[in-house]
Enzyme design. Structure first.
Site, PDB file in Angstrom:
ATOM      1  N   SER A 115      -5.214 -30.316  -9.298  1.00 26.97           N
ATOM      2  CA  SER A 115      -5.231 -31.386  -8.304  1.00 26.97           C
ATOM      3  C   SER A 115      -4.975 -30.800  -6.918  1.00 26.97           C
ATOM      4  O   SER A 115      -4.523 -29.663  -6.785  1.00 26.97           O
ATOM      5  CB  SER A 115      -4.122 -32.384  -8.619  1.00 26.97           C
ATOM      6  OG  SER A 115      -2.867 -31.754  -8.413  1.00 26.97           O
ATOM      7  N   LYS A 116      -5.224 -31.636  -5.907  1.00 29.76           N
ATOM      8  CA  LYS A 116      -4.987 -31.119  -4.556  1.00 29.76           C
ATOM      9  C   LYS A 116      -3.501 -30.910  -4.315  1.00 29.76           C
ATOM     10  O   LYS A 116      -3.111 -30.069  -3.518  1.00 29.76           O
ATOM     11  CB  LYS A 116      -5.634 -31.963  -3.470  1.00 29.76           C
ATOM     12  CG  LYS A 116      -5.375 -33.376  -3.445  1.00 29.76           C
ATOM     13  CD  LYS A 116      -6.069 -34.003  -2.250  1.00 29.76           C
ATOM     14  CE  LYS A 116      -5.374 -35.333  -2.034  1.00 29.76           C
ATOM     15  NZ  LYS A 116      -6.071 -36.306  -1.324  1.00 29.76           N
ATOM     16  N   ARG A 117      -2.674 -31.633  -5.066  1.00 33.19           N
ATOM     17  CA  ARG A 117      -1.230 -31.401  -4.962  1.00 33.19           C
ATOM     18  C   ARG A 117      -0.878 -29.986  -5.433  1.00 33.19           C
ATOM     19  O   ARG A 117      -0.035 -29.325  -4.857  1.00 33.19           O
ATOM     20  CB  ARG A 117      -0.444 -32.438  -5.779  1.00 33.19           C
ATOM     21  CG  ARG A 117       0.036 -33.600  -4.935  1.00 33.19           C
ATOM     22  CD  ARG A 117       0.446 -34.784  -5.788  1.00 33.19           C
ATOM     23  NE  ARG A 117      -0.702 -35.389  -6.478  1.00 33.19           N
ATOM     24  CZ  ARG A 117      -1.593 -36.166  -5.890  1.00 33.19           C
ATOM     25  NH1 ARG A 117      -1.475 -36.469  -4.623  1.00 33.19           N
ATOM     26  NH2 ARG A 117      -2.622 -36.667  -6.562  1.00 33.19           N
ATOM     27  N   ALA A 131      -1.554 -27.652  -2.594  1.00 36.43           N
ATOM     28  CA  ALA A 131      -0.521 -27.687  -1.556  1.00 36.43           C
ATOM     29  C   ALA A 131       0.747 -26.997  -2.058  1.00 36.43           C
ATOM     30  O   ALA A 131       1.393 -26.242  -1.340  1.00 36.43           O
ATOM     31  CB  ALA A 131      -0.234 -29.134  -1.175  1.00 36.43           C
TER      32      ALA A 131
END
Ligand code: GLU
Length: 512
Positions: free
Chosen positions: A266-268, A271
């Site tokens: 996921s984009k999390r 990050a």
């Protein structure tokens, strides 16, 4: 004509709602490779029927990402084609008649339930074993729809403009099967699939109806899409059966998930672990949330495409580096993996490093120039930059590394690592460098072998091992313990800079 005899046509059908995840680009890539391998066409269709999810700039961003990767569609809203419009919101009128056809054949029905009635249903039918009841074959019998109301009541509601949706009437106790190109035979129990909405109250189709109608009208023969769509496949298979016949249905290939450190990438994760997840930088205009892209992180498109190809496919050989053309040649559906592929950022960087090493200075030129100018190094002479690129590319994993690895070719380092020099510095070394500068000053021909032999001869004369002098020289010219051969560096920065950097470094080393 059976599907296998028709010209291969594949599609990527994104909803333009945000940045393009690397899994999305892999879907594009596998569609593209399959199409090109089979002499077919690759279509980009924009699935924007959910107007509430419209995001400014998202469609243009998709074009930009595909162009960056070199995966240009043959047909799209932007590229045109014979099967347009390619934006679903512009095809609204097309879908209604298919919804009506389904109703008249008894495979779909009008449902007039209000939001409040649906909410009541969810509360009334909620049980411990069924915490979120769905509008399905059992529950529809208690709801307000054209299956429970009389024809007159239905007509009255329609005439009076009562809002309605059209739902598929899922058959009871049926097994819905199809052969997936990756998963082979896949079967679903019709009883666990709800009566999905096909046409919404605003007259727009839902994804389920639109995808089937458009795949039919656009003559799509094969479709690679993410595994998250597998659970929707039974609805699509039924719609194909009811509307167009299963013989015409595209052959599906549901691609396994790309996994991150903890489940679906996921984009999390990006990050959290500091790696990009989107193809290109994306800032969500709704909340200004920024997500970093592979492009801006310093990946070459060739490397990005190569690493995505290997996330879920292998060539069956030891070869790992493939250009797009080679991928087209070698791609085979049989070698697409059935289970999820783990994304490994270190491996991704390895691909990029290999591609940087294998690219010519000409190919790297624009990217490196942009990196340098974004850091204030502009006005660069083209040939000089190309020579520098050749000298340092081995040392760059990301295009952005070219700044650190080459800035000293263009300007005097802001600081030098004097701490690394002080412990072994002595009077004799200072004398050597002073003498060396005088010798360099006299050189008529500034070339690597003269710079080097002058250095070595003087070191021998002064009985110092050249090895003990090279590191100081490197740090004086570069600022730190890195870079290509030190005499190459001296040659490229020129006589004046070499002498100046040595002169200005000595007092810094000698400052207590
Ligand atoms: N619109 C869907 C998406 O956003 C397309 C799924 C499919 O390929 O059928 O991914």
């Amino acid at each position: 004509m059976s599907i296998s005899q028709r010209k291969v046509r594949v599609r990527f059908a994104p909803s333009p709602t945000g940045g393009l995840h690397l899994g999305g680009v892999r879907t594009v890539l596998y569609n593209y490779l399959f199409a090109k391998k089979n002499g077919g066409e690759f279509i980009l269709r924009i699935e924007d029927t959910d107007q509430t999810r419209f995001v400014e700039g998202a469609e243009q961003y998709i074009y930009d990402c595909l162009a960056w990767c070199g995966l240009e569609p043959d047909e799209s809203p932007k590229h045109g084609g014979n099967y347009g419009p390619y934006r679903q919101s512009e095809r609204k009128v097309t879908y209604k008649k298919y919804a009506e056809e389904l109703i008249s054949k008894g495979h779909a029905y009008y449902a007039f339930d209000t939001t409040e009635e649906l909410e009541k249903m969810r509360i009334a039918f909620k049980t411990e074993s069924n915490p979120s009841p769905q509008y399905d074959a059992t529950i529809r019998k208690s709801m307000k729809n054209s299956l429970t109301l009389s024809p007159d009541e239905v007509n009255n509601l329609l005439q009076s403009g009562t809002p309605y949706v059209v739902r598929i009437k899922m058959p009871e106790n049926e097994t819905i099967s199809f052969v997936d190109m990756i998963h082979e035979e896949v079967s679903f129990d019709s009883n666990v699939v709800d009566d999905k909405v096909l046409l919404k109250a605003d007259g727009m189709p839902t994804y389920h109806l639109a995808v089937v109608v458009d795949d039919y009208l656009m003559k799509i023969t094969h479709a690679f899409r993410g595994e998250e769509w597998l659970s929707s496949a039974p609805v699509h298979v039924l719609l194909w059966k009811y509307l167009f016949g299963l013989d015409n249905m595209p052959q599906w290939a549901h691609l396994p998930l790309i996994l991150g450190p903890s489940g679906k990438l996921s984009k999390r994760d990006g990050a959290k672990y500091g790696f990009p997840v989107f193809a290109m930088n994306w800032t969500d205009p709704r909340n200004n949330e920024f997500t970093e892209g592979f492009k801006e992180k310093g990946f070459l498109p060739e490397a990005f495409v190569n690493l995505l190809a290997m996330l879920g496919w292998n060539s069956g050989t030891e070869q790992e580096l493939f250009s797009l053309e080679e991928l087209v040649q070698h791609f085979s559906i049989e070698r697409v993996h059935k289970s999820g592929a783990k994304f490994d950022y270190e491996k991704a960087k390895w691909f990029n490093h290999e591609w940087i090493k294998n690219s010519s200075a000409d190919q790297l030129f624009d990217g490196v120039k942009n990196v340098l100018s974004s850091k204030g190094i502009s006005q660069i002479e083209e040939d000089y930059l190309k020579q520098v690129i050749e000298l340092v590319k081995e040392r760059c994993t990301l295009v952005s590394d070219f700044f650190e690895q080459s800035a000293y070719f263009f300007r005097t380092p802001e600081s030098i690592d004097v701490d690394a020099l002080k412990p072994k510095w002595n009077e004799q070394k200072r004398l050597f460098f002073e003498q060396y500068c005088l010798h360099l000053q006299q050189l008529n021909d500034w070339n690597v072998s003269e710079i080097e032999s002058t250095f070595k001869n003087l070191a021998t004369e002064m009985a110092i091992k050249p090895g003990e002098l090279q590191l100081p020289m490197r740090i004086m010219l570069v600022g730190g313990k890195f870079g290509p051969a030190v005499f190459d560096i001296a040659f490229h920065i020129g006589k004046e800079n070499t002498i100046n950097r040595i002169h200005s470094a000595i007092p810094k080393i000698e400052t207590p």
